[in-house]
Design an enzyme around this catalytic site. Structure first.
Site, PDB file in Angstrom:
ATOM      1  N   ASP A  31      54.425   3.610  52.400  1.00  0.00           N
ATOM      2  CA  ASP A  31      55.968   3.901  52.837  1.00  0.00           C
ATOM      3  C   ASP A  31      56.657   4.567  51.684  1.00  0.00           C
ATOM      4  O   ASP A  31      56.336   4.944  50.591  1.00  0.00           O
ATOM      5  CB  ASP A  31      56.661   2.533  53.206  1.00  0.00           C
ATOM      6  CG  ASP A  31      57.810   2.802  54.075  1.00  0.00           C
ATOM      7  OD1 ASP A  31      58.148   3.879  54.286  1.00  0.00           O
ATOM      8  OD2 ASP A  31      58.303   1.935  54.771  1.00  0.00           O
TER       9      ASP A  31
HETATM   10  C1  BGC Z   1      60.677   3.470  56.346  1.00  0.00           C
HETATM   11  C2  BGC Z   1      59.401   3.766  57.302  1.00  0.00           C
HETATM   12  C3  BGC Z   1      59.622   5.348  57.698  1.00  0.00           C
HETATM   13  C4  BGC Z   1      59.716   5.977  56.224  1.00  0.00           C
HETATM   14  C5  BGC Z   1      59.739   7.526  56.364  1.00  0.00           C
HETATM   15  C6  BGC Z   1      60.914   4.290  55.139  1.00  0.00           C
HETATM   16  O1  BGC Z   1      61.979   3.990  54.786  1.00  0.00           O
HETATM   17  O2  BGC Z   1      60.397   2.070  55.975  1.00  0.00           O
HETATM   18  O3  BGC Z   1      59.401   3.047  58.575  1.00  0.00           O
HETATM   19  O4  BGC Z   1      58.451   5.673  58.524  1.00  0.00           O
HETATM   20  O5  BGC Z   1      61.002   5.768  55.771  1.00  0.00           O
HETATM   21  O6  BGC Z   1      61.117   8.034  56.857  1.00  0.00           O
END
Ligand code: BGC
Ligand code: BGC
Length: 716
Positions: free
Chosen positions: A265
């Site tokens: 993530d």
């Molecule tokens: C979130 C994810 C997301 C990623 C990319 C993160 O902060 O937890 O769910 O896919 O950002 O935008």
């Protein structure tokens, strides 16, 4: 490209080129404006060469931009390896559908697949290749803002949705069907169990519970073929998921046999440092790669330290090769080596994105997602009634939800707009009515309208930014100004329907006197039109909650499939020493599976073909359902099972099946479910799935609370 060609390509790559494949950067790094790049570049200590070769990109949008970036990328890349463009397409690309919690409330799997298919179509023509969806985290705590991204509290229902999301995004063949995108299931694992509902907080649970309740959703998405998995921010048994070798190597790779790409993530590799399991970026890089994280999103621990780690022998180069191999394979599966621009098409983009057809489908799905929570003979409105529509959400277009990256509020249909096409007898104000601090003028105007109307819609809710990532709340009531306003309305007119736009189950104390309540979630682009259709009876509400609404936040976490205790309150509610509260019941205000209809569905007693089951036989539960009303409607018949004596304490009931049934006025239908031994299995103390011989209860009903039951025996 053939398997062998990928291996040959891998052999041609330098160590540096391989490491670069593992880096994912956001679109700003590819901006044409050098100034926009330099700040973020300096922050991460990146060179132009690394940026030019970073294997994947996040958050690009628009076909022209996608083509520009891919072209530029290929010009610089020595071996002609294309980049992959990824983004968060969570509940629609530009045509926005209801938030996933709303989709969950539809209990309509075809709708979920259709939503994913249209999202993919719009995203693919705009140049994207991968979506960071579905999020299948099981959720039990409405304080957590990200419950909006989940389909709810039940692993059976979540799993069915997970499968269909993946199918809708990916289709049958990504290499040939360029109107689809690859799906990335997230957040592995158990992100939804953050203690106290505070985002990014610790997760702590037994391995058995993890396997029984939390892992099935991800596994279902993988069985359906999801190409990527994203790590979660939280710890799993003390070790952050992003550095958790057991989770990724043992469970995901070995047990679930996942061959695809694991992506961290956002920034999660570097977060191993503040978590306190790595002392610096070098250690973080080492732990994450050893754990099995292929792509590092938005931090540069791999870029800056993998070379050193490999040269020092701290990380075997084979692990790097494996990771790169998987990324190249994904590029190949997407057809990017042959068609680096894939579906990107600036001409078709204009036709497809936010087309009338897509809007119409979004409207249908929004209707299915809304849940009629209360109706004391006030809905649907009649043509001749004069209706005032007041309150902060009446004219609001900020109804897309926190995760609609490409959606535009101005393209959304407000409730007032939706109602205008259905009724000529509306009273609507001019003042802007703020969600948190309405002006006196706005309140006065609204009260005047309420006074003149036969009935009043008080349109309330949360602001979009009150749910979603980093939007946990400890108090999940409506904002206090709205509760005060509601009381003022009652004084001038008590014929009130409350409509709600929000991203989580709410504590609805303070609006008890409403005669009707419609939960509309954040319903997306066509939201107001869909809601108006429900209010005026053009659509008979069919949504059923997929997450419990508590009486009060003090009951949280509250979920229908809780375990038996040794002192169940149900058998002796007046006894002091039983599991209960002094000040509130144990029950949810509106339980899982609950939702009303304008029809009146009656259930017969349930019957079983036999009260004995063996591992090789099947029994059938059936119930006769009758529509005792003048409204055609749809009922969601639900099957729950309870294992009376298990090796491990069993939940009081668990959803094991559901059927959506359409009934014309006065129509009657027999609804059946078959039960076999596989349905009775669960994770035992040895962490394996098996069933217990003995007595079970099968329950059927319109929601998790109002069920009737029969017993049967599993003989082994
Ligand atoms: C979130 C994810 C997301 C990623 C990319 C993160 O902060 O937890 O769910 O896919 O950002 O935008
Ligand atoms: C309580 C014990 C107590 C016992 C005898 C039980 O219900 O849980 O703590 O010692 O009663 O009074």
């Amino acid at each position: 490209m053939k398997q062998q060609e990928i291996l040959d390509l891998l052999k041609k790559m330098t160590l540096e080129e391989k490491i670069d494949q593992l880096l994912q950067l956001a679109a700003e790094f590819y901006s044409e404006n050098a100034e926009e790049r330099t700040g973020p570049m300096a922050d991460l200590g990146l060179t132009e060469t690394t940026i030019a070769n970073a294997g994947t990109t996040l958050g690009v949008s628009g076909a022209e931009e996608a083509i520009r970036i891919q072209k530029k990328y290929l010009e610089k890349n020595r071996l002609g390896i294309p980049t992959i463009l990824m983004a968060d397409i969570i509940h629609g690309f530009r045509t926005i559908f209801p938030i996933p919690l709303g989709l969950g409330s539809s209990w309509d799997l075809d709708a979920a697949e259709k939503m994913a298919e249209i999202s993919a179509k719009e995203a693919a023509v705009s140049g994207l290749h991968v979506t960071f969806s579905p999020m299948v985290d099981l959720v039990r705590d409405p304080r957590w803002g990200r419950v909006m991204e989940s389909t709810g509290e039940d692993s059976f229902l979540n799993s069915r949705f997970a499968e269909r999301f993946v199918k809708g995004y990916q289709g049958e063949n990504l290499k040939e069907d360029f109107s689809r995108v690859a799906a990335c299931v997230k957040h592995f694992a158990a992100y939804g169990a953050a203690i106290a509902g505070r985002d990014y907080n610790t997760v702590n649970m037994s391995e058995r519970q993890l396997r029984e309740s939390y892992l099935p959703g991800y596994q279902a998405a993988l069985v359906a073929g999801a190409k990527l998995v994203m790590t979660s921010f939280n710890t799993v048994d003390g070790i952050p998921a992003t550095g958790n070798k057991w989770l990724f190597r043992e469970i995901l790779r070995k047990e679930f046999d996942f061959q695809g790409v694991v992506i961290s993530d956002w920034g999660a590799v570097k977060e191993l440092i503040p978590h306190g399991v790595a002392k610096d970026e070098k250690e973080a890089a080492k732990q994450a790669l050893i754990a099995g994280v292929d792509i590092e999103m938005m931090t540069t621990c791999y870029s800056n330290y993998l070379r050193e780690l490999i040269e020092e022998g701290q990380v075997p180069v084979e692990l790097l090769d494996e990771a790169v191999g998987r990324i190249l394979e994904l590029k190949n599966e997407l057809g990017l080596f042959e068609q680096p621009f894939r579906g990107a098409d600036p001409v078709k983009e204009k036709e497809i994105v936010l087309s009338n057809e897509h809007r119409a489908i979004a409207c249908e799905i929004a209707k299915k997602s809304m849940v009629l929570l209360k109706n004391d003979d006030i809905l649907p409105f009649k043509k001749e009634e004069t209706i005032a529509i007041i309150g902060p959400a009446a004219a609001s277009k900020k109804i897309l939800g926190a995760w609609s990256w490409q959606g535009k509020s101005e393209e959304a249909i407000s409730l007032v707009e939706g109602a205008t096409s259905l009724s000529k007898k509306l009273l609507i104000g001019n003042e802007v009515f703020d969600y948190l601090e309405p002006t006196t003028a706005a309140i006065q105007e609204a009260l005047l309208l309420a006074e003149q109307a036969d009935k009043v819609v008080v349109a309330l809710g949360e602001l979009e930014e009150m749910s979603g990532e980093a939007a946990s709340r400890s108090d999940i009531r409506l904002p206090s100004a709205q509760l005060a306003f509601f009381q003022q309305v009652l004084e001038v007119n008590d014929q009130v329907v409350v409509t709600l736009y929000n991203g989580r189950p709410l504590d609805l104390q303070g609006i008890d006197e409403a005669k009707g309540i419609v939960e509309a979630w954040f319903p997306g682009t066509e939201g107001g039109r869909a809601l108006a259709a429900i209010l005026w009876g053009k659509y008979n509400p069919s949504g059923r909650l997929s997450m419990s609404f508590p009486e009060t936040v003090g009951q949280v976490p509250i979920y229908y499939n809780c375990d038996n205790t040794g002192r169940p309150f149900e058998t002796t509610p007046d006894e002091k020493y039983v599991s209960k509260y002094l000040d509130v019941s144990n029950y949810a205000k509106y339980p899982f599976g609950f939702g009303l209809s304008y029809s009146d569905f009656r259930y017969s007693e349930i019957s079983l073909t036999s009260d004995e089951l063996t591992p090789t036989t099947e029994i059938t539960v059936s119930v006769t359902l009758k529509n005792q009303s003048a409204y055609a409607g749809e009922e969601t018949v639900q099957l729950y099972i309870h294992d009376l004596v298990g090796e491990v304490v069993r939940p009081v009931k668990e959803l094991k099946g559901f059927k959506k049934v359409q009934l014309a006025p006065s129509e009657e239908k027999i609804v059946t479910f078959s039960i076999d031994e596989s349905l009775l299995r669960y994770v035992h103390s040895n962490q394996e799935m098996s069933s217990d011989a003995g007595e079970f209860e099968a329950m059927v009903g319109p929601n998790s609370r109002e069920v009737s039951s029969v017993r049967f025996n599993l003989k082994k």
